[in-house]
Write a protein that holds these residues in place. Structure first.
Motif, mmCIF file in Angstrom:
data_model
loop_
_atom_site.group_PDB
_atom_site.id
_atom_site.type_symbol
_atom_site.label_atom_id
_atom_site.label_comp_id
_atom_site.label_asym_id
_atom_site.label_seq_id
_atom_site.Cartn_x
_atom_site.Cartn_y
_atom_site.Cartn_z
ATOM 1 N N UNK A 66 37.748 32.259 44.797
ATOM 2 C CA UNK A 66 36.613 32.797 44.171
ATOM 3 C C UNK A 66 36.636 34.147 44.823
ATOM 4 N N UNK A 67 36.499 35.184 43.796
ATOM 5 C CA UNK A 67 36.434 36.720 44.412
ATOM 6 C C UNK A 67 35.348 37.343 43.673
ATOM 7 N N UNK A 68 34.765 38.183 44.179
ATOM 8 C CA UNK A 68 33.886 39.291 43.494
ATOM 9 C C UNK A 68 34.307 40.535 43.355
ATOM 10 N N UNK A 69 35.782 40.631 42.958
ATOM 11 C CA UNK A 69 36.633 41.895 43.074
ATOM 12 C C UNK A 69 37.109 42.376 44.218
ATOM 13 N N UNK A 70 36.994 41.571 45.271
ATOM 14 C CA UNK A 70 37.731 41.985 46.649
ATOM 15 C C UNK A 70 38.215 40.801 47.136
ATOM 16 N N UNK A 71 37.798 40.415 48.484
ATOM 17 C CA UNK A 71 38.486 39.345 49.151
ATOM 18 C C UNK A 71 37.870 38.057 48.729
ATOM 19 N N UNK A 72 38.523 37.038 48.749
ATOM 20 C CA UNK A 72 37.834 35.858 48.280
ATOM 21 C C UNK A 72 36.680 35.250 49.207
ATOM 22 N N UNK A 73 35.673 34.936 48.827
ATOM 23 C CA UNK A 73 34.619 34.279 49.601
ATOM 24 C C UNK A 73 34.129 32.972 49.342
ATOM 25 N N UNK A 74 34.781 32.223 48.387
ATOM 26 C CA UNK A 74 34.599 30.962 47.882
ATOM 27 C C UNK A 74 35.508 30.349 47.375
ATOM 28 N N UNK A 75 35.409 29.013 47.342
ATOM 29 C CA UNK A 75 36.487 28.381 46.646
ATOM 30 C C UNK A 75 35.824 27.168 45.712
ATOM 31 N N UNK A 76 36.967 26.385 44.744
ATOM 32 C CA UNK A 76 36.464 25.581 43.958
ATOM 33 C C UNK A 76 37.406 24.395 43.885
ATOM 34 N N UNK A 77 36.946 23.038 44.247
ATOM 35 C CA UNK A 77 37.983 21.936 44.350
ATOM 36 C C UNK A 77 37.217 20.812 43.574
ATOM 37 N N UNK A 78 38.169 20.074 43.135
ATOM 38 C CA UNK A 78 37.732 18.721 42.557
ATOM 39 C C UNK A 78 37.656 17.747 43.698
ATOM 40 N N UNK A 79 36.256 17.246 43.659
ATOM 41 C CA UNK A 79 36.285 16.311 44.927
ATOM 42 C C UNK A 79 36.974 14.865 44.731
ATOM 43 N N UNK A 80 37.237 14.415 45.892
ATOM 44 C CA UNK A 80 37.918 12.848 45.841
ATOM 45 C C UNK A 80 36.740 11.699 45.626
ATOM 46 N N UNK A 81 35.919 11.946 44.683
ATOM 47 C CA UNK A 81 34.845 10.924 44.521
ATOM 48 C C UNK A 81 33.377 11.420 44.962
#
Length: 91
Positions: A66-81
């Protein structure tokens, strides 16, 4: 910390080197959203916050930067339960 994929307002700060180059958009923390429906999260946060997303194949799973037009500051992952939640990384 928020759970259940609730709204999170990312407050960016910027760190600069002595010659004025940007080193890191958010030097204090990195946030990771674990959610069973990453596509819904991308739609929601993209519309609400204007964030940009790029998917990476992690060998059988997809991780979204996840970026806001610059460097990544977050990520999204599917949890394992387990329930949806935000996971902060501090450094």
């Amino acid at each position: 910390m928020l759970s259940g994929g609730g709204p999170y307002i990312q407050r960016a700060s910027t760190q600069y080197s002595t010659d004025g180059d940007t080193l890191m958009t958010n030097p204090f923390a990195y946030m990771e959203l674990h959610r069973n429906s990453p596509e819904k999260a991308k739609s929601f946060y993209g519309d609400l916050m204007g964030w940009d997303f790029s998917d990476m194949d992690m060998g059988g799973a997809t991780y979204t930067m996840v970026t806001n037009g610059a460097e990544p500051f977050a990520g999204i992952a599917a949890p394992n339960g387990g329930p949806a939640h935000w996971l902060p990384y501090l450094w």
